[in-house]
Scaffold this active site. Structure first.
Site, PDB file in Angstrom:
ATOM      1  N   GLU A 103       1.041  -1.219  -0.149  1.00  0.00           N
ATOM      2  CA  GLU A 103      -0.049  -0.149   0.025  1.00  0.00           C
ATOM      3  C   GLU A 103       1.047   1.203   0.027  1.00  0.00           C
ATOM      4  O   GLU A 103       2.048   1.235   0.519  1.00  0.00           O
ATOM      5  CB  GLU A 103      -1.077  -0.173   1.195  1.00  0.00           C
ATOM      6  N   ASP A 107      -3.929   6.005   6.302  1.00  0.00           N
ATOM      7  CA  ASP A 107      -4.492   7.393   6.846  1.00  0.00           C
ATOM      8  C   ASP A 107      -5.469   6.915   7.779  1.00  0.00           C
ATOM      9  O   ASP A 107      -5.185   6.805   8.829  1.00  0.00           O
ATOM     10  CB  ASP A 107      -4.991   8.355   5.502  1.00  0.00           C
ATOM     11  N   LYS A 135       0.211   7.573   8.535  1.00  0.00           N
ATOM     12  CA  LYS A 135       0.009   8.707   9.345  1.00  0.00           C
ATOM     13  C   LYS A 135      -0.825   8.086  10.481  1.00  0.00           C
ATOM     14  O   LYS A 135      -2.114   8.472  10.427  1.00  0.00           O
ATOM     15  CB  LYS A 135      -0.856   9.746   8.320  1.00  0.00           C
ATOM     16  N   PHE A 156      -0.972  16.301   4.094  1.00  0.00           N
ATOM     17  CA  PHE A 156      -1.325  15.341   2.818  1.00  0.00           C
ATOM     18  C   PHE A 156      -0.002  15.611   1.872  1.00  0.00           C
ATOM     19  O   PHE A 156       0.413  16.716   1.540  1.00  0.00           O
ATOM     20  CB  PHE A 156      -2.620  16.496   2.138  1.00  0.00           C
ATOM     21  N   VAL A 157       0.408  14.349   1.200  1.00  0.00           N
ATOM     22  CA  VAL A 157       1.513  14.303   0.581  1.00  0.00           C
ATOM     23  C   VAL A 157       1.077  13.694  -0.973  1.00  0.00           C
ATOM     24  O   VAL A 157       0.156  13.146  -1.199  1.00  0.00           O
ATOM     25  CB  VAL A 157       2.334  13.248   1.494  1.00  0.00           C
ATOM     26  N   ASP A 163      -1.342  10.990  -5.140  1.00  0.00           N
ATOM     27  CA  ASP A 163      -2.155  11.858  -6.081  1.00  0.00           C
ATOM     28  C   ASP A 163      -2.808  13.100  -5.328  1.00  0.00           C
ATOM     29  O   ASP A 163      -3.053  12.903  -4.182  1.00  0.00           O
ATOM     30  CB  ASP A 163      -2.688  11.387  -6.993  1.00  0.00           C
TER      31      ASP A 163
HETATM   32  P1  IMP Z   1      -7.559   5.419   4.372  1.00  0.00           P
HETATM   33  O1  IMP Z   1      -8.449   4.244   3.725  1.00  0.00           O
HETATM   34  O2  IMP Z   1      -8.026   6.678   5.115  1.00  0.00           O
HETATM   35  O3  IMP Z   1      -6.535   4.777   5.272  1.00  0.00           O
HETATM   36  O4  IMP Z   1      -6.762   6.043   3.178  1.00  0.00           O
HETATM   37  C1  IMP Z   1      -6.050   5.325   2.471  1.00  0.00           C
HETATM   38  C2  IMP Z   1      -5.972   5.951   0.967  1.00  0.00           C
HETATM   39  O5  IMP Z   1      -6.085   7.219   0.944  1.00  0.00           O
HETATM   40  C3  IMP Z   1      -4.532   5.727   0.565  1.00  0.00           C
HETATM   41  O6  IMP Z   1      -4.323   4.643  -0.091  1.00  0.00           O
HETATM   42  C4  IMP Z   1      -4.329   6.906  -0.355  1.00  0.00           C
HETATM   43  O7  IMP Z   1      -4.741   6.614  -1.806  1.00  0.00           O
HETATM   44  C5  IMP Z   1      -5.426   7.897   0.026  1.00  0.00           C
HETATM   45  N1  IMP Z   1      -4.513   9.004   0.751  1.00  0.00           N
HETATM   46  C6  IMP Z   1      -4.329   9.137   2.264  1.00  0.00           C
HETATM   47  N2  IMP Z   1      -3.744  10.079   2.662  1.00  0.00           N
HETATM   48  C7  IMP Z   1      -3.030  10.798   1.653  1.00  0.00           C
HETATM   49  C8  IMP Z   1      -2.094  11.586   1.192  1.00  0.00           C
HETATM   50  O8  IMP Z   1      -1.576  12.262   2.134  1.00  0.00           O
HETATM   51  N3  IMP Z   1      -2.023  11.904  -0.139  1.00  0.00           N
HETATM   52  C9  IMP Z   1      -2.626  11.101  -1.069  1.00  0.00           C
HETATM   53  N4  IMP Z   1      -3.240  10.138  -0.870  1.00  0.00           N
HETATM   54  C10 IMP Z   1      -3.755   9.918   0.317  1.00  0.00           C
HETATM   55 MG    MG Z   2      -4.011   3.929  -2.183  1.00  0.00          MG
END
Ligand code: IMP
Ligand code: MG
Length: 185
Positions: A103, A107, A135, A156-157, A163
């Site tokens: 992955e 986040d 994160k 946010f990266v 992207d």
């Molecule tokens: P989660 O389900 O919130 O853990 O999010 C995971 C997905 O959100 C990741 O696989 C990324 O595609 C996207 N994502 C989360 N944080 C960032 C960020 O800082 N930059 C870009 N994409 C992010």
């Molecule tokens: Mg992803």
């Protein structure tokens, strides 16, 4: 169409190319030690993890196959929708494989919680999660990877596969996205 300043959202470089490369060399050694010659299936979660997978698979020295899944958790912009849907599934029957999910970033934790639950139901020989970025301060659901190459704070990266509204995936490093630029316009 007018050319746009492609770098205008890059606030600062957080992780340089060489740092990423070194961390991936170490991760490849660790994964190869875990499996000790047993074949594995590296499962990349598209789209964000495609760059990481491409480099990580070349740092692994056990026999390995590649699989792709597409999980969407973000609408446009920088905020999580809280909903995860699998828009493309694996073609392999994973009951025959030691699976490593690859992955880009964890986040809120929702995407991997759902993907891991789904893959566990299919009874893989084993299942681990390797993420490039973590994160932990943003978690909404409990989730921990078996390996995180970098832990970052609440930025946010973009870059190295990640992207913002589909842009910046091709940056060779990881940068902090500058949200103030949009507010000014
Ligand atoms: P989660 O389900 O919130 O853990 O999010 C995971 C997905 O959100 C990741 O696989 C990324 O595609 C996207 N994502 C989360 N944080 C960032 C960020 O800082 N930059 C870009 N994409 C992010
Ligand atoms: Mg992803």
């Amino acid at each position: 169409m007018e050319p746009v300043a492609y770098d205008k959202h890059i606030k600062q470089v957080l992780i340089a190319q060489e740092e990423i490369a070194e961390a991936i060399r170490q991760a490849g050694r660790q994964i190869s030690t875990w499996y000790d010659g047993r074949p594995i299936l590296l499962v990349s979660i598209l789209k964000g993890a495609f760059v990481f997978l491409a480099d990580l698979c070349r740092a692994v020295t056990v026999p390995c196959e590649i699989g792709f899944m597409c999980a969407k958790s973000y609408y446009q912009g920088t905020e999580s929708s809280g909903m995860v849907s699998i828009t493309m599934d694996l073609e392999q029957d994973i009951s025959q494989y030691h699976v490593v999910i690859v992955e880009d970033i964890i986040d809120t934790g929702r995407t991997l919680r759902d993907v891991v639950a789904l893959l566990r139901e299919r009874n893989p020989l084993s299942l681990r999660v390797v993420t490039l970025l973590d994160k932990p301060c943003r978690r909404k659901v409990e989730f921990e990877a078996d390996m995180a190459l970098f832990t970052i704070s609440d930025h946010f990266v973009i870059g190295y596969g990640l992207d913002c509204a589909e842009q910046y995936r091709n940056l060779p490093y990881i940068a902090e996205y500058d949200t103030a630029v949009d507010a000014e316009n």
